[in-house]
Write an enzyme that holds these catalytic residues in place. Structure first.
Site: not given
Ligand code: NAD
Length: 503
Positions: A184, A394, A293, A259
């Site tokens: 997804k 963050e 991240c 992650e």
């Molecule tokens: P997000 O948590 O908003 O969304 C990530 C994914 O989760 C999306 O596909 C979203 O649709 C899905 N999602 C959201 N709510 C959900 C739920 N209730 N149930 C299931 N899925 C759900 O994150 P984002 O804004 O897309 O990305 C940014 C974040 O990702 C930042 O916090 C960043 O640090 C983190 N990130 C971490 C890494 C790592 O390797 N540690 C890498 C990239 C990004």
């Protein structure tokens, strides 16, 4: 590959299930926005529980199908390698897709598309090297060994920053092991995962091995993380979402690899070449407009060089070019979504109210050509303190807080005074000090005299609220395979059925 910027423009795209595009069952679509203009440019399927169920069933059927299950590891490896070659063959189209969908820089995406095939090649090579072991148990005439098997259907939920690279980090090893997957992608960057799914079929990987269901987190993501057919989740995204997903997965007693977010410390000692350290700090926070991240968003500078460092950082930051992601000379493109821009503005505002000083940036660019997009100037907030709100949360934007420290002990205490533990960096010529930092900092990665130096050959991941589980290297092959213990008694002897055989 049919999914390109040209074909998507003004059109609708469905899920990718069982090797083909399918319309969402409820017929609902949602717009994807171009971050440079804030205008919708195509519509993607908004998946519901029925769509998710169809994708999981497809993945389960592919898992059990002899076409995948009985394929030799070497042949599986060849297909994974072929997928990487196809990414390279379509590198320009994929790079353009990522730029258009979420504002990534074309120069960065071209570089990523050159690296991603290597990653497929690396994990393809591991397909026939994953082995179990024989265990010398204290029973005569007994053979006890472990088999390593695929774990099952893996649910992959990925974010919008560098979606294909994030996906590759776990898709490549999962395929090499023989798992099947339901992906997804983020609702803010859907296209590249769908394009990749097409290439999966072109590579000769059987239909159903990779399925993509699109939609938002609250509906599609939630349905996927509650589905009883998933064997393990891999989630990359924010800590708050990670909590929800781990909660849903716990309902089915399913493990997760998490992650999550970060608030990484970036430390500068006075014994270094200031220009070099400034460059490292700029790369750590402003690359990808801070939407990484591992962003080094808390910068701690040894007191004797603090003023000089801030001056040099401001001067270098003024030379960072904010512009359209397709322009070759752009250093920072737009933020990927409107909410991200609001978040940046909110935290810069709160930082100023709490006493930090805007040394440079702190506003949208004044250039008329950028007015409609979600752009923000790279921002240095000097005289920061670790307890300020923007130093604790963050932001995921181009904002760094800088503050002085006086001793190594104080610096370590400041670095670790955060709920996160993803990455960290230190600039010093003193190797003893660097190693003390590496030992004492609470982070999954420590960079010494470098930053954002990533490699898929080494395992990485978070500690504390930045997540658990590791990606990269051979470690990830263990994480997405399962051990099965097999015991053979070849003694031919009769055993007492009521006594457990301990010897
Ligand atoms: P997000 O948590 O908003 O969304 C990530 C994914 O989760 C999306 O596909 C979203 O649709 C899905 N999602 C959201 N709510 C959900 C739920 N209730 N149930 C299931 N899925 C759900 O994150 P984002 O804004 O897309 O990305 C940014 C974040 O990702 C930042 O916090 C960043 O640090 C983190 N990130 C971490 C890494 C790592 O390797 N540690 C890498 C990239 C990004």
């Amino acid at each position: 590959m049919k999914t390109t910027v040209q074909t998507l423009q003004g059109s609708r795209i469905g899920h990718f299930i069982d090797g083909a595009f399918v319309a969402p069952r409820a017929g609902v679509y949602a717009p994807s926005y171009d971050p440079t203009t804030a205008e919708p440019w195509y519509e993607f399927a908004q998946g519901d529980a029925g769509d998710v169920d169809a994708a999981v069933r497809s993945a389960k059927a592919a898992l059990l199908d002899p076409a995948w299950r009985r394929m030799t590891q070497t042949d599986r490896g060849k297909l994974v390698r072929r997928l990487g070659e196809l990414v390279l063959a379509h590198a320009e189209d994929l790079a353009q897709l990522e730029c258009r969908d979420n504002g990534k820089l074309i120069k960065e995406m071209r570089a990523q598309m050159r690296a991603i095939p290597d990653s497929y090649g690396y994990f393809a090579g591991m397909a026939d090297k994953l082995q179990g072991d024989t265990i010398p148990v204290n029973k005569l005439d007994t053979l006890n060994f472990n088999l390593r098997e695929p774990i099952g259907v893996v649910g992959m939920i990925i974010p919008w920053n560098s979606p294909l690279m994030m996906l590759t980090g776990t898709l490549a090893p999962c395929l090499a092991i023989g798992n099947t997957v339901v992906v997804k992608p983020s609702e803010h960057a859907t296209a590249s995962a769908l394009a990749l799914a097409e290439l999966v079929i072109e590579a000769g990987i059987p239909a159903g091995v990779v399925n993509v269901v699109t939609g938002d987190g609250a509906t599609t993501g939630d349905a996927l993380t509650r589905h009883p057919g998933i064997a393990k989740y891999v989630f990359t995204g924010s800590t708050d979402t990670g909590r929800k997903i781990a909660g849903n997965a716990a309902g089915n007693l399913v493990p997760c690899q998490m992650e999550l977010g970060g608030k990484s410390p970036h430390v500068v000692f006075s014994d270094v070449d200031i220009e070099r350290a400034v460059n490292g700090v700029v790369s750590g926070i402003f690359a990808a407009a801070g939407q990484t991240c591992v962003a080094g968003s808390r910068c701690f500078v040894e007191a004797p060089v603090y003023e000089r460092f801030v001056e040099a950082l401001v001067e270098r930051t003024r030379r960072v070019k904010v512009g359209h992601p397709l322009a070759e000379d752009t250093d920072i493109g737009p933020l990927a979504l409107a909410a991200q821009l609001e978040k940046v503005e909110h935290f810069v505002g709160s930082g100023v109210r709490e006493g930090a000083r805007v040394a440079v940036g702190g506003r949208k660019p004044q250039d008329e050509a950028l007015a409609r997009g979600w752009y923000y100037e790279p921002t240095v907030l000097a005289e920061a303190r670790n307890e300020m709100s923007f130093m604790r949360h963050e932001i995921f934007g181009p904002v760094v807080g800088v503050m002085p420290f006086s001793s190594e002990d104080e610096m370590i205490a400041l670095a670790n005074d955060t709920e996160y533990g993803l990455a960290s960096g230190i600039w010093t010529r003193d190797i003893d000090r660097a190693m003390r930092f590496a030992r004492n900092v609470e982070a999954g990665t420590v960079w010494i005299n470098t930053y954002r130096s990533a490699a898929f050959m080494s395992a990485n991941g978070g500690t504390k609220k930045s997540g658990y589980g590791r990606r990269g290297g051979f470690e990830v092959m263990r994480e997405f395979s399962r051990l099965k213990n097999v015991v053979i008694d070849y003694s031919g002897a009769m055993q007492d059925p009521f006594v457990i055989r301990l010897r």
